[in-house]
Design a protein around this motif. Structure first.
Motif, PDB file in Angstrom:
ATOM      1  N   GLU A   8     -21.091 -27.405  76.734  1.00  0.00           N
ATOM      2  CA  GLU A   8     -22.068 -26.324  76.695  1.00  0.00           C
ATOM      3  C   GLU A   8     -23.488 -26.851  76.844  1.00  0.00           C
ATOM      4  OE1 GLU A   8     -21.672 -23.233  76.774  1.00  0.00           O
ATOM      5  OE2 GLU A   8     -19.739 -22.679  75.921  1.00  0.00           O
ATOM      6  N   ARG A   9     -23.700 -28.112  76.485  1.00  0.00           N
ATOM      7  CA  ARG A   9     -25.056 -28.657  76.510  1.00  0.00           C
ATOM      8  C   ARG A   9     -25.631 -28.719  77.924  1.00  0.00           C
ATOM      9  NH1 ARG A   9     -24.569 -33.563  72.038  1.00  0.00           N
ATOM     10  NH2 ARG A   9     -23.941 -32.221  70.289  1.00  0.00           N
ATOM     11  N   TYR A  10     -24.764 -28.768  78.917  1.00  0.00           N
ATOM     12  CA  TYR A  10     -25.244 -28.784  80.296  1.00  0.00           C
ATOM     13  C   TYR A  10     -25.953 -27.471  80.654  1.00  0.00           C
ATOM     14  CZ  TYR A  10     -22.645 -33.067  81.250  1.00  0.00           C
ATOM     15  OH  TYR A  10     -22.197 -34.355  81.250  1.00  0.00           O
ATOM     16  N   PHE A  11     -25.679 -26.433  79.880  1.00  0.00           N
ATOM     17  CA  PHE A  11     -26.266 -25.123  80.154  1.00  0.00           C
ATOM     18  C   PHE A  11     -27.335 -24.755  79.129  1.00  0.00           C
ATOM     19  CE2 PHE A  11     -22.314 -25.253  82.378  1.00  0.00           C
ATOM     20  CZ  PHE A  11     -22.513 -24.517  83.531  1.00  0.00           C
ATOM     21  N   ASP A  12     -27.719 -25.729  78.300  1.00  0.00           N
ATOM     22  CA  ASP A  12     -28.738 -25.497  77.283  1.00  0.00           C
ATOM     23  C   ASP A  12     -30.002 -26.248  77.686  1.00  0.00           C
ATOM     24  OD1 ASP A  12     -30.304 -25.139  75.096  1.00  0.00           O
ATOM     25  OD2 ASP A  12     -28.865 -25.914  73.627  1.00  0.00           O
ATOM     26  N   ASP A  13     -30.990 -25.496  78.203  1.00  0.00           N
ATOM     27  CA  ASP A  13     -32.221 -26.126  78.687  1.00  0.00           C
ATOM     28  C   ASP A  13     -33.038 -26.744  77.555  1.00  0.00           C
ATOM     29  OD1 ASP A  13     -31.594 -25.387  81.269  1.00  0.00           O
ATOM     30  OD2 ASP A  13     -32.667 -23.471  81.122  1.00  0.00           O
TER      31      ASP A  13
ATOM     32  N   TRP B 258     -31.241 -34.515  75.084  1.00  0.00           N
ATOM     33  CA  TRP B 258     -30.091 -35.382  75.308  1.00  0.00           C
ATOM     34  C   TRP B 258     -30.212 -36.698  74.556  1.00  0.00           C
ATOM     35  CZ3 TRP B 258     -25.555 -34.258  77.467  1.00  0.00           C
ATOM     36  CH2 TRP B 258     -25.481 -33.052  78.156  1.00  0.00           C
ATOM     37  N   GLU B 259     -29.085 -37.166  74.065  1.00  0.00           N
ATOM     38  CA  GLU B 259     -29.005 -38.428  73.339  1.00  0.00           C
ATOM     39  C   GLU B 259     -28.263 -39.450  74.195  1.00  0.00           C
ATOM     40  OE1 GLU B 259     -26.785 -37.500  69.887  1.00  0.00           O
ATOM     41  OE2 GLU B 259     -27.947 -35.705  69.437  1.00  0.00           O
TER      42      GLU B 259
END
Length: 312
Positions: A291-296, A300-301
């Motif tokens: 889901e993080r790919y779609f959270d602007d 990122w770590e």
């Protein structure tokens, strides 16, 4: 925006939704047991209401590797023996996806045997279907890990001098929390077992007997079969590890004596899955990583930073 909006939408599923438009007709040899796996899987997915968008099917190399060409869902055709590590990564990244891995007896018990043992040991939440026809089919009939002792083939022209691997016993001792055997000639039981495996929270291993009429003509067609859970001749508790082990030993010895025993052999509903264990100790986030790919707004770590910080 969610990348997985189809998950859990609860709509009614038609079985033909799992039939791909590009390659709708399976091209296995006539009489091949692999058709039975495909039919049982489609029936199980429909009964559970899983849409193609909610499922990932990973496969290895061999006749079984064509399964995700004939089953319309997310799919990943891996290299020989590697369907399980890909399936594990996908399930950890997005626990909401129904992950199924598949491979043949050579693919899963031979070339990918190390992955099989450790996936079972860690109890990853997925279903693993092994097409067991006791032969290497795609590469034209070589002896496989489950070929019976004495079986003659291109690689063992004088007969195999080795005892066959015992997949049920190996699965149990490695740590699988659901172990079953079914056969292509028993489609109703096969569907029921796949449903149970998909619903199980943990590693569910199905040894699926699939006859090979082309390259293993000497093998039995796995009939008649006996359901050990229904027969009055067998009385054991599949939740008891010791009783399950004894029943598996009897089953594996009986197969090459002409008696085909199928059913659920071991079920542990209490053991947490690998993902649950990792989330419980804070080493995995609750939300799907994908889901993080779609959270602007997500920062990122890098895992390397955890090590670099210790040396500053």
């Amino acid at each position: 925006m969610s990348a997985f909006s189809a998950i859990g939408e609860g709509r009614e599923i038609e079985q033909d939704e799992y039939t791909p438009g590009l390659e709708p007709q399976a091209t296995w040899c006539p009489g091949c047991g692999d058709f039975g796996v495909l039919k049982a899987l489609k029936g199980a997915a429909q009964e559970l209401g899983k849409s193609p968008e909610e499922m990932l099917l990973t496969t290895g190399i061999g006749c079984s590797g064509k399964l995700n060409s004939y089953f319309d869902s997310y799919g990943f055709h891996t290299i020989h023996g590697r369907s399980l590590p890909v399936a594990r990564a996908a399930k950890l990244a997005n626990p909401g996806v129904e992950v199924i891995a598949a491979g043949g007896d050579g693919d899963g018990y031979g070339i990918g045997g190390n992955h099989f043992m450790h996936t079972a040991r860690e109890n990853h939440d997925m279903t693993y279907i092994v097409f067991n026809n006791e032969i290497f089919g795609l590469t034209k009939g070589q002896t496989s890990p489950t070929s019976p002792k004495g079986h003659k083939s291109k690689t063992q022209p004088h007969g195999s001098a080795k005892e066959p691997l015992r997949p049920l016993s190996l699965s149990l001792t490695s740590g699988a929390s659901y172990v079953a055997r079914t056969a292509a000639v028993n489609p109703n039981q096969a569907k029921e077992i796949i449903i149970e495996a998909m619903e199980h929270d943990g590693f569910a291993h199905i040894d699926f007997l699939t006859q090979c009429p082309t390259w293993n003509k000497d093998a039995r067609q796995y009939v008649p079969y006996i359901d050990v859970n229904e027969s009055d001749d067998y009385d054991f508790d599949p939740t008891d590890r010791r009783e399950a082990s004894e029943m598996m030993t009897e089953t594996e010895e009986a197969l090459h004596e002409g008696k085909v025993l199928t059913g659920r052999f071991y079920v542990d509903e209490d053991r947490p899955s690998y993902g649950q264990e990792k989330r419980a100790i804070g080493e995995m986030p609750e939300e799907p990583l994908a889901e993080r790919y779609f959270d602007d707004d997500y920062e990122w770590e890098r895992s390397a930073d955890l090590f670099l910080d210790k040396h500053k």
